[in-house]
Scaffold this motif. Sequence first.
Motif, PDB file in Angstrom:
ATOM      1  N   VAL A 159       0.839  -1.203   0.000  1.00  0.00           N
ATOM      2  CA  VAL A 159       0.000   0.000   0.000  1.00  0.00           C
ATOM      3  C   VAL A 159       0.873   1.251   0.000  1.00  0.00           C
ATOM      4  CG1 VAL A 159      -1.581   1.368   1.434  1.00  0.00           C
ATOM      5  CG2 VAL A 159      -2.082  -1.032   0.976  1.00  0.00           C
ATOM      6  N   ALA A 185       0.760   4.162  -2.756  1.00  0.00           N
ATOM      7  CA  ALA A 185       0.531   5.562  -2.397  1.00  0.00           C
ATOM      8  C   ALA A 185       1.614   6.458  -2.983  1.00  0.00           C
ATOM      9  CB  ALA A 185       0.481   5.707  -0.875  1.00  0.00           C
ATOM     10  N   SER A 236       2.873  -2.397  -7.656  1.00  0.00           N
ATOM     11  CA  SER A 236       2.901  -2.457  -6.191  1.00  0.00           C
ATOM     12  C   SER A 236       2.804  -3.883  -5.659  1.00  0.00           C
ATOM     13  CB  SER A 236       1.757  -1.619  -5.603  1.00  0.00           C
ATOM     14  OG  SER A 236       1.819  -0.292  -6.065  1.00  0.00           O
ATOM     15  N   LEU A 282      -5.983  -4.133  -4.906  1.00  0.00           N
ATOM     16  CA  LEU A 282      -5.449  -2.825  -4.513  1.00  0.00           C
ATOM     17  C   LEU A 282      -6.530  -1.995  -3.832  1.00  0.00           C
ATOM     18  CD1 LEU A 282      -3.437  -0.445  -4.515  1.00  0.00           C
ATOM     19  CD2 LEU A 282      -4.209   0.074  -6.842  1.00  0.00           C
ATOM     20  N   HIS A 283      -7.710  -1.920  -4.433  1.00  0.00           N
ATOM     21  CA  HIS A 283      -8.804  -1.137  -3.854  1.00  0.00           C
ATOM     22  C   HIS A 283      -9.158  -1.646  -2.459  1.00  0.00           C
ATOM     23  CE1 HIS A 283     -10.650   1.847  -6.616  1.00  0.00           C
ATOM     24  NE2 HIS A 283      -9.879   1.244  -7.499  1.00  0.00           N
ATOM     25  N   PHE A 331      -6.219  -0.872   0.017  1.00  0.00           N
ATOM     26  CA  PHE A 331      -6.058   0.574   0.192  1.00  0.00           C
ATOM     27  C   PHE A 331      -7.156   1.120   1.100  1.00  0.00           C
ATOM     28  CE2 PHE A 331      -4.955   4.871  -1.056  1.00  0.00           C
ATOM     29  CZ  PHE A 331      -3.635   4.764  -1.474  1.00  0.00           C
ATOM     30  N   LYS A 332      -8.385   0.707   0.830  1.00  0.00           N
ATOM     31  CA  LYS A 332      -9.523   1.163   1.634  1.00  0.00           C
ATOM     32  C   LYS A 332      -9.407   0.655   3.068  1.00  0.00           C
ATOM     33  CE  LYS A 332     -13.733   2.935   2.122  1.00  0.00           C
ATOM     34  NZ  LYS A 332     -14.018   4.378   1.994  1.00  0.00           N
ATOM     35  N   THR A 349     -10.026   5.484  -1.120  1.00  0.00           N
ATOM     36  CA  THR A 349      -9.747   4.755  -2.357  1.00  0.00           C
ATOM     37  C   THR A 349      -8.486   5.310  -3.015  1.00  0.00           C
ATOM     38  OG1 THR A 349     -11.022   6.278  -3.745  1.00  0.00           O
ATOM     39  CG2 THR A 349     -12.221   4.426  -2.717  1.00  0.00           C
ATOM     40  N   PRO A 350      -7.847   4.542  -3.891  1.00  0.00           N
ATOM     41  CA  PRO A 350      -6.684   5.075  -4.619  1.00  0.00           C
ATOM     42  C   PRO A 350      -7.016   6.342  -5.399  1.00  0.00           C
ATOM     43  CG  PRO A 350      -6.804   2.695  -4.872  1.00  0.00           C
ATOM     44  CD  PRO A 350      -8.072   3.108  -4.192  1.00  0.00           C
ATOM     45  N   TYR A 402      -7.276   9.260  -2.958  1.00  0.00           N
ATOM     46  CA  TYR A 402      -5.943   9.604  -2.453  1.00  0.00           C
ATOM     47  C   TYR A 402      -5.174  10.415  -3.495  1.00  0.00           C
ATOM     48  CZ  TYR A 402      -1.234   9.093  -0.557  1.00  0.00           C
ATOM     49  OH  TYR A 402       0.029   9.347  -0.065  1.00  0.00           O
TER      50      TYR A 402
END
Length: 290
Positions: free
Chosen positions: A234, A238, A256, A264-265, A268-269, A275-276, A279
Amino acid sequence: MFENWALQASESDSISFQDFDVEGLADDLHRHSSYELVYISAGSGVWQIGGVQGAFGAGTLILCPPRVMHAWWSGSAAKSGSRTSGIVLRFSREVLPGSLLRLPEMESLRELEKKLSAPLEFRVLDQARLRTRLNSVDRSKGVLKIARLLVALDLIASLECKQVVAEEKNKADLGSKDFARIERVKRFIEEHFRQHISRSDAARALGMEEAAFSRFFRRTLGMTYVDYVNNFRVRQAAALLGNRRGMGIEEIARQSGFGSLASLHRQFKKRLGTTPESYRKAANSEFQAP
């Protein structure tokens, strides 16, 4: 050029102060015997406290009690056009003795100290006022320095805050053997995070049985191996979201180490609470601010 800069300073004084403006934060998980207050005035990235991660931006203020593992990361200004700046202030336990906190005039600090059973994240509405109070600590010496720290903490105690629950099973200092082992597994993750790296893969890299490795990892870092790897991925995502504005999010997921955009979603959440896409939007709007 990417500038690695760790939030680590001497603990020889009862109060230490750093006003920083750097191209990138590349911290490693560490802890102190003192309280640590970190205020971010510009820039964005990810903090980690114990096994918990969150996103930071201008106005982030976190007060961490002693012996809690924590770290801060941000991307490179060379690609994003933004630097990270703020203040790190550390103070020893002796600055807030119980005899002082029992005084009726210290009610606000007494309540703050009670909340510090866990790290605190504050909501800062008046950043100029906060920075003025913190800078006054740096400009002072002797007894006046302690007095102005108490005044700054009194202001901070009035802010809305929430606890960051950061479970840590072991707070003892690492022995040399355990330290070498954990550094080896960190390097293994850094070198292979884009691939599928299972717990058994990491255990083999250290020459350990999988069950023993799992116990060792959780005891040493206060989180599971899977959580550590996902936290690391993550952070990579970011950094790419902030630095590579032209890179698609699906490609960022691949770079990543996530097997899919959905993964990823989800991570990340779960770990940053956003959410990406959100961000990236927040990071870009900050970079473009006057």
